[in-house]
Enzyme design. Structure first.
Site, PDB file in Angstrom:
ATOM      1  CG  PHE A   1      -4.843  -6.982  -7.082  1.00 34.88           C
ATOM      2  CD1 PHE A   1      -5.283  -6.560  -8.295  1.00 34.88           C
ATOM      3  CD2 PHE A   1      -4.321  -8.460  -6.749  1.00 34.88           C
ATOM      4  CE1 PHE A   1      -4.873  -7.464  -9.375  1.00 34.88           C
ATOM      5  CE2 PHE A   1      -4.013  -9.335  -8.054  1.00 34.88           C
ATOM      6  CZ  PHE A   1      -4.227  -8.673  -9.456  1.00 34.88           C
ATOM      7  CD  GLU A   2      -9.040 -11.346  -1.769  1.00 34.42           C
ATOM      8  OE1 GLU A   2      -8.299 -11.737  -1.187  1.00 34.42           O
ATOM      9  OE2 GLU A   2     -10.448 -11.241  -1.550  1.00 34.42           O
TER      10      GLU A   2
END
Length: 395
Positions: free
Chosen positions: A292-293
């Site tokens: 997740f980014e």
């Protein structure tokens, strides 16, 4: 009536055993089973247990200006981004359904899929059916994916044997090393992203639990944020023993790249897990879990990061060790970026097995508030959020 001495001795022994059991259970070395999903004893205070609202600052809500396919929409220059194989279709559909349900059906940002082989027609058809937004299917150029010419294959094979003996996962899979290198320093160079600034990385099989009612990309832009994360972990030090020494070599030659408001303390902490710092030769191994980014690709395209990545790439650690994009991205952000421009999306409920980011919010369904993992209790020690909160804060 007097109690016989042997009975007294047995009773005392039973009491001592019970005291030892209670001490062993709660002294911080382990977590009792009934604490799963709650704050582990060694955690000062988990802010995920506090009521969670939306972030401060201007927020852009869904409207007809976010309708799919319209000109002059309110969407900014951004995409949802996935590196995914054809055989991971079902896992990708599940992740897409989650994110479309909780967020993207309101804003209709495009999806961009990358693969080192062409996508099948089935993959294209079924993914497009999940969203009203535009889907783009891109082939990774061979020069971005192939093993660099300066990597010695014999040394690579010997190195993977050593890593495998040390229990480093995926060490002998060449495609995993290629993936880490591509995610570290190649994805933002793809021609399909040449005119794109922001991205949200989404992997197959991840879960999203909370309704998000504002445009996260506009939030990043309006609040001058470079990078957003949900989960903050320790890495396996045996997979990256030369990463920090190689980084220090780079800093010795490029001291001017070090930002005055850096997160160096977070990167070098040796109080919470000193054995990690020792085995990683001065690096705490704390990193943002990059499955997740949400990021601004202008940072990766900066001269500081490009020079840093090229230095690492030439050192060969993406293949001779198992340098992942998560520690590489995290070290670069911690050194070269203003730490106030890194944002913890505490309000976005997220899971990548076996870890969670689960807020205390009525907008969240399907996860347990404050649960960090549904795996074994020893996994709680992999949480590096306390260090981030200590040195940087919860912004």
């Amino acid at each position: 009536m007097a109690v016989a001495r042997p009975v007294r001795v047995l009773g005392l022994a039973a009491v001592m055993i019970w005291i030892f059991f209670i001490y062993s259970l709660f002294n911080g070395k382990g977590q009792p089973p009934n604490l799963k999903g709650k704050t582990p004893p060694s955690f000062e205070h988990d802010p995920m247990l506090d009521p969670t609202g939306e972030p401060e600052g201007p927020l852009h809500r869904a409207s007809e200006l976010y309708a799919p396919g319209i000109q002059n929409s309110a969407r900014i220059n951004a995409t949802l981004l996935s590196l995914v194989r054809n055989e991971e279709l079902e896992g990708m559909l599940q992740a897409m359904r989650d994110l479309e349900r909780t967020w993207n059906h309101k804003f209709n940002y495009p999806w961009t899929f990358f693969n080192d082989v062409p996508f099948t027609e089935e993959f294209k058809k079924r993914t497009q059916e999940v969203t009203k937004a535009q889907c783009n299917y891109e082939l990774i150029p061979k020069e971005h994916w192939e093993v660099p010419s300066w990597i010695n294959n014999d040394l690579f094979l010997e190195s993977t044997k050593v890593l495998k003996e040390q229990g480093i996962q995926y060490a002998d899979k060449i495609s995993y090393h290629q993936m880490c290198r591509w995610n570290s320093g190649m994805f933002y160079k793809h021609p399909a992203l040449a005119n794109t600034q922001y991205y949200w990385r989404v992997e197959p099989k991840v879960h999203f639990f909370c309704d998000v009612d504002y445009d996260v990309f506009r939030y990043m832009q309006d609040n001058n944020k470079t990078y957003g994360f949900t989960i903050n972990l320790y890495d396996a030090p045996k997979s990256i023993p030369k990463l920090w020494p190689t980084t220090l070599e780079f800093l010795a030659e490029h001291a001017g790249y070090l930002h005055e408001n850096n997160a160096l303390d977070w990167l070098t902490d040796k109080v919470r897990r000193p054995e990690h710092n020792e085995k990683a030769n001065g690096y705490s191994t704390c990193h943002f879990w990059s499955n997740f980014e949400i990021g601004d690709m202008n940072f990766w395209r900066s001269k500081a990061y490009e020079d840093y990545f090229n230095h690492l790439d030439r050192a060969g650690g993406f293949f001779y060790e198992r340098w992942g994009d998560a520690p590489v991205h995290s070290i670069a952000l911690g050194l070269f970026e203003d730490k106030s421009r890194i944002h913890w999306f505490r309000d976005i409920g997220y899971q990548h097995i076996p870890f969670f980011n689960c807020p205390n919010s009525p907008k969240c369904k399907g996860c347990v508030t404050g649960r960090f993992t549904d795996g074994e209790s020893f996994l709680y020690k992999e949480d590096c959020r306390p260090n981030w909160f200590k040195y940087v804060g919860q912004g």
